[in-house]
Design a protein around this motif. Structure first.
Motif, PDB file in Angstrom:
ATOM      1  N   PHE A  96       5.330  13.371  12.169  1.00 24.73           N
ATOM      2  CA  PHE A  96       4.774  13.357  13.516  1.00 24.73           C
ATOM      3  C   PHE A  96       5.843  13.490  14.594  1.00 24.73           C
ATOM      4  CE2 PHE A  96       0.811  11.296  11.857  1.00 24.73           C
ATOM      5  CZ  PHE A  96      -0.059  12.270  12.328  1.00 24.73           C
ATOM      6  N   ASP A  97       7.110  13.467  14.201  1.00 24.17           N
ATOM      7  CA  ASP A  97       8.189  13.666  15.169  1.00 24.17           C
ATOM      8  C   ASP A  97       8.188  15.133  15.592  1.00 24.17           C
ATOM      9  OD1 ASP A  97      10.366  13.464  16.776  1.00 24.17           O
ATOM     10  OD2 ASP A  97      11.829  13.288  15.150  1.00 24.17           O
ATOM     11  N   SER A  98       7.777  15.396  16.830  1.00 22.61           N
ATOM     12  CA  SER A  98       7.502  16.766  17.273  1.00 22.61           C
ATOM     13  C   SER A  98       8.594  17.337  18.155  1.00 22.61           C
ATOM     14  CB  SER A  98       6.165  16.781  18.034  1.00 22.61           C
ATOM     15  OG  SER A  98       5.137  16.196  17.277  1.00 22.61           O
ATOM     16  N   GLN A  99       9.745  16.697  18.245  1.00 25.10           N
ATOM     17  CA  GLN A  99      10.779  17.195  19.152  1.00 25.10           C
ATOM     18  C   GLN A  99      11.306  18.561  18.705  1.00 25.10           C
ATOM     19  OE1 GLN A  99      11.478  15.700  22.031  1.00 25.10           O
ATOM     20  NE2 GLN A  99       9.896  14.217  21.464  1.00 25.10           N
ATOM     21  N   SER A 100      11.621  18.698  17.437  1.00 27.95           N
ATOM     22  CA  SER A 100      12.128  19.982  16.955  1.00 27.95           C
ATOM     23  C   SER A 100      11.055  21.064  17.053  1.00 27.95           C
ATOM     24  CB  SER A 100      12.609  19.844  15.514  1.00 27.95           C
ATOM     25  OG  SER A 100      11.554  19.411  14.670  1.00 27.95           O
ATOM     26  N   LEU A 101       9.798  20.701  16.798  1.00 28.81           N
ATOM     27  CA  LEU A 101       8.718  21.682  16.901  1.00 28.81           C
ATOM     28  C   LEU A 101       8.556  22.173  18.331  1.00 28.81           C
ATOM     29  CD1 LEU A 101       5.354  21.505  15.070  1.00 28.81           C
ATOM     30  CD2 LEU A 101       5.327  21.933  17.509  1.00 28.81           C
ATOM     31  N   LEU A 102       8.607  21.258  19.294  1.00 28.40           N
ATOM     32  CA  LEU A 102       8.450  21.654  20.692  1.00 28.40           C
ATOM     33  C   LEU A 102       9.617  22.514  21.168  1.00 28.40           C
ATOM     34  CD1 LEU A 102       7.056  18.330  22.223  1.00 28.40           C
ATOM     35  CD2 LEU A 102       5.792  20.405  21.644  1.00 28.40           C
ATOM     36  N   ILE A 103      10.813  22.192  20.715  1.00 29.52           N
ATOM     37  CA  ILE A 103      11.972  23.014  21.083  1.00 29.52           C
ATOM     38  C   ILE A 103      11.832  24.415  20.484  1.00 29.52           C
ATOM     39  CG2 ILE A 103      14.466  23.265  20.815  1.00 29.52           C
ATOM     40  CD1 ILE A 103      14.671  20.218  20.905  1.00 29.52           C
ATOM     41  N   THR A 104      11.360  24.479  19.238  1.00 31.54           N
ATOM     42  CA  THR A 104      11.140  25.783  18.611  1.00 31.54           C
ATOM     43  C   THR A 104      10.104  26.597  19.370  1.00 31.54           C
ATOM     44  OG1 THR A 104      11.677  24.815  16.462  1.00 31.54           O
ATOM     45  CG2 THR A 104      10.553  26.936  16.455  1.00 31.54           C
ATOM     46  N   GLU A 105       9.026  25.938  19.822  1.00 33.86           N
ATOM     47  CA  GLU A 105       8.001  26.651  20.573  1.00 33.86           C
ATOM     48  C   GLU A 105       8.534  27.129  21.924  1.00 33.86           C
ATOM     49  OE1 GLU A 105       5.041  27.624  19.730  1.00 33.86           O
ATOM     50  OE2 GLU A 105       5.193  26.776  17.719  1.00 33.86           O
ATOM     51  N   GLN A 106       9.412  26.358  22.547  1.00 35.38           N
ATOM     52  CA  GLN A 106      10.007  26.814  23.810  1.00 35.38           C
ATOM     53  C   GLN A 106      10.870  28.054  23.593  1.00 35.38           C
ATOM     54  OE1 GLN A 106      11.935  23.609  25.993  1.00 35.38           O
ATOM     55  NE2 GLN A 106      10.440  22.147  25.237  1.00 35.38           N
ATOM     56  N   ILE A 107      11.626  28.076  22.499  1.00 33.87           N
ATOM     57  CA  ILE A 107      12.434  29.262  22.196  1.00 33.87           C
ATOM     58  C   ILE A 107      11.532  30.465  21.921  1.00 33.87           C
ATOM     59  CG2 ILE A 107      14.096  30.236  20.559  1.00 33.87           C
ATOM     60  CD1 ILE A 107      15.215  27.413  20.194  1.00 33.87           C
TER      61      ILE A 107
ATOM     62  N   ALA B 183       3.387  27.337  30.633  1.00 36.84           N
ATOM     63  CA  ALA B 183       3.305  26.720  29.307  1.00 36.84           C
ATOM     64  C   ALA B 183       4.632  26.086  28.907  1.00 36.84           C
ATOM     65  CB  ALA B 183       2.879  27.757  28.272  1.00 36.84           C
ATOM     66  N   ASN B 184       5.749  26.747  29.244  1.00 32.29           N
ATOM     67  CA  ASN B 184       7.072  26.194  28.926  1.00 32.29           C
ATOM     68  C   ASN B 184       7.330  24.904  29.694  1.00 32.29           C
ATOM     69  OD1 ASN B 184       9.672  26.270  27.705  1.00 32.29           O
ATOM     70  ND2 ASN B 184      10.511  27.041  29.619  1.00 32.29           N
ATOM     71  N   GLN B 185       6.902  24.845  30.936  1.00 35.10           N
ATOM     72  CA  GLN B 185       7.069  23.617  31.721  1.00 35.10           C
ATOM     73  C   GLN B 185       6.245  22.477  31.125  1.00 35.10           C
ATOM     74  OE1 GLN B 185       5.995  24.804  35.677  1.00 35.10           O
ATOM     75  NE2 GLN B 185       7.941  25.848  36.088  1.00 35.10           N
ATOM     76  N   VAL B 186       5.035  22.775  30.689  1.00 37.34           N
ATOM     77  CA  VAL B 186       4.196  21.749  30.059  1.00 37.34           C
ATOM     78  C   VAL B 186       4.827  21.272  28.759  1.00 37.34           C
ATOM     79  CG1 VAL B 186       1.939  21.277  29.052  1.00 37.34           C
ATOM     80  CG2 VAL B 186       2.097  22.607  31.150  1.00 37.34           C
ATOM     81  N   LEU B 187       5.414  22.183  27.998  1.00 40.01           N
ATOM     82  CA  LEU B 187       6.088  21.785  26.762  1.00 40.01           C
ATOM     83  C   LEU B 187       7.269  20.865  27.038  1.00 40.01           C
ATOM     84  CD1 LEU B 187       6.106  25.045  24.593  1.00 40.01           C
ATOM     85  CD2 LEU B 187       4.879  22.933  24.136  1.00 40.01           C
ATOM     86  N   GLN B 188       8.014  21.148  28.080  1.00 38.35           N
ATOM     87  CA  GLN B 188       9.145  20.279  28.418  1.00 38.35           C
ATOM     88  C   GLN B 188       8.675  18.881  28.809  1.00 38.35           C
ATOM     89  OE1 GLN B 188      11.298  22.357  31.456  1.00 38.35           O
ATOM     90  NE2 GLN B 188      12.098  23.933  30.078  1.00 38.35           N
ATOM     91  N   LEU B 189       7.621  18.804  29.624  1.00 41.15           N
ATOM     92  CA  LEU B 189       7.083  17.497  29.995  1.00 41.15           C
ATOM     93  C   LEU B 189       6.503  16.768  28.784  1.00 41.15           C
ATOM     94  CD1 LEU B 189       5.312  18.421  33.369  1.00 41.15           C
ATOM     95  CD2 LEU B 189       7.471  17.213  33.064  1.00 41.15           C
ATOM     96  N   SER B 190       5.831  17.518  27.922  1.00 38.69           N
ATOM     97  CA  SER B 190       5.260  16.908  26.714  1.00 38.69           C
ATOM     98  C   SER B 190       6.358  16.368  25.810  1.00 38.69           C
ATOM     99  CB  SER B 190       4.413  17.929  25.957  1.00 38.69           C
ATOM    100  OG  SER B 190       3.363  18.422  26.761  1.00 38.69           O
ATOM    101  N   SER B 191       7.456  17.096  25.710  1.00 38.82           N
ATOM    102  CA  SER B 191       8.571  16.638  24.880  1.00 38.82           C
ATOM    103  C   SER B 191       9.135  15.317  25.395  1.00 38.82           C
ATOM    104  CB  SER B 191       9.660  17.705  24.848  1.00 38.82           C
ATOM    105  OG  SER B 191      10.760  17.275  24.089  1.00 38.82           O
TER     106      SER B 191
END
Length: 360
Positions: free
Chosen positions: A281-292, A311-319
């Motif tokens: 459930f640790d999603s930090q690496s997944l969110l970084i991959t999605e931003q790339i 979408a990238n801004q939302v991913l950063q806030l979600s991270s």
């Protein structure tokens, strides 16, 4: 599961027969209560459907699904899997060993010169058969009671292991949703986090799947068992330091070490599963991959640049938000990686010390 089935059925009925009347206040309150108790926010809106990819007969098709349908598919897939009985039979075997432990202790002390040997076992059997019938009946009742109580106690660990195994599968399948290869391998829908609607659906699924199952009761079982095991091992260590090897002539030392080993095996399995669940459930690496991936996709589709930037801004806030939430939840005793590592080191040290005492 019943709530998921009811909501999916309501969505299909709403799609086929749109509602033309205004719902009553009680119905609105009941639906809002279900939302507040299971999912935070308004992520259960019937209009929020996302486009996903599914593999049907090795053919890739694009369909629209709601977060409820995706979550129900994951839960149904986990609940329909065959239940493993390995730890149940292990519990029965350990209960049988605990029941015959008095006989093993008696055979060990039957011949002080040879210790536990075939001759000592035969000698203890002869002594047992030579006792009066009343004493033999007492030994048999003690065997049955010890066996029954041990099975009842170990059943709690079997139930906890089953609950943690299901949670691990929830985390595993959830982690596979955003990867095409793993989604195809497990027969799950696939979508990428390239739109705000997809990110919202992904966050709501994560929130729901993390809270499925008996969390509090299993946590109480693990915490109390861990403290009991620490207490038992503390008493055993104090006894060994005070009396040395002569402590092995006491029966309660044998039983304490047997129970500590039994608890240690199950707790090691549960803490390992808890650590794996946290990692899935640790999603930090997944969110970084999605931003790339969003930056790469932005170069391929410049006309969608504004949407992808949002979408990238939302991913950063979600991270950032998930990082704070995970740090707060990692303070939980059951899922703490620090406690998991400590338990592994502690149990290995305890087992090595006990093995050195037995084997010399």
């Amino acid at each position: 599961k019943q709530w998921y089935q009811r909501r999916v059925r309501e969505e299909k009925e709403e799609k086929d027969h749109p509602r033309t009347h205004t719902p009553s206040g009680e119905a609105v309150k009941m639906e809002q209560g279900h939302r507040d108790s299971i999912v935070t926010g308004d992520t259960n809106s019937r209009a929020e459907r996302i486009r996903v990819k599914l593999w049907m007969n090795e053919e890739l098709v694009k369909v629209e699904m709601s977060p409820l349908e995706i979550g129900y598919q994951i839960i149904s897939k986990v609940e329909n899997m065959k239940t493993s009985l390995e730890y149940l039979w292990l519990g029965v075997l350990l209960s049988f060993i605990m029941s015959i432990l008095p006989f093993i202790f008696r055979a060990h002390n039957a011949d002080k010169h040879s210790g536990f040997s075939k001759q000592a076992v035969l000698l203890s059997i002869d002594e047992l058969l030579g006792e009066p019938l009343e004493l033999q009946l007492i030994h048999f009742i003690g065997f049955i009671l010890t066996m029954s109580l041990s099975i009842c106690f170990i059943t709690l660990f079997v139930v906890a292991e089953r609950a943690y195994s299901q949670r691990y599968l929830y985390a595993k399948y959830f982690n596979a949703l955003t990867t095409m290869r793993r989604a195809k391998q497990h027969g799950l829908p696939h979508f990428r986090l390239r739109s705000i609607q997809n990110i919202k659906a992904w966050l709501s699924l994560r929130s729901v799947l993390r809270r499925v199952g008996p969390l509090r009761s299993v946590g109480i079982i693990i915490t109390s068992s861990f403290l009991i095991m620490l207490t038992i091992l503390t008493v055993v260590c104090i006894q060994f330091f005070s009396k040395g090897s002569s402590s092995m002539n006491l029966y309660f030392i044998w039983e304490a070490m047997a129970w500590s080993m039994c608890l240690g095996m199950y707790l090691l399995r549960l803490f390992t599963l808890g650590n794996d669940i946290s990692e899935r459930f640790d999603s930090q690496s997944l969110l970084i991959t999605e931003q790339i991936n969003i930056y790469f996709f932005m170069q391929q589709s410049p006309q969608k640049k504004e949407q992808l930037i949002h979408a990238n801004q939302v991913l950063q806030l979600s991270s950032k938000l998930l990082k704070e939430i995970d740090n707060r939840e990692n303070n939980n005793f059951v899922l703490s990686p620090f406690v998991s590592q400590f338990l592994r080191i502690f149990l290995l040290s305890a087992f090595s010390g006990l093995a050195s005492e037995f084997l010399g």
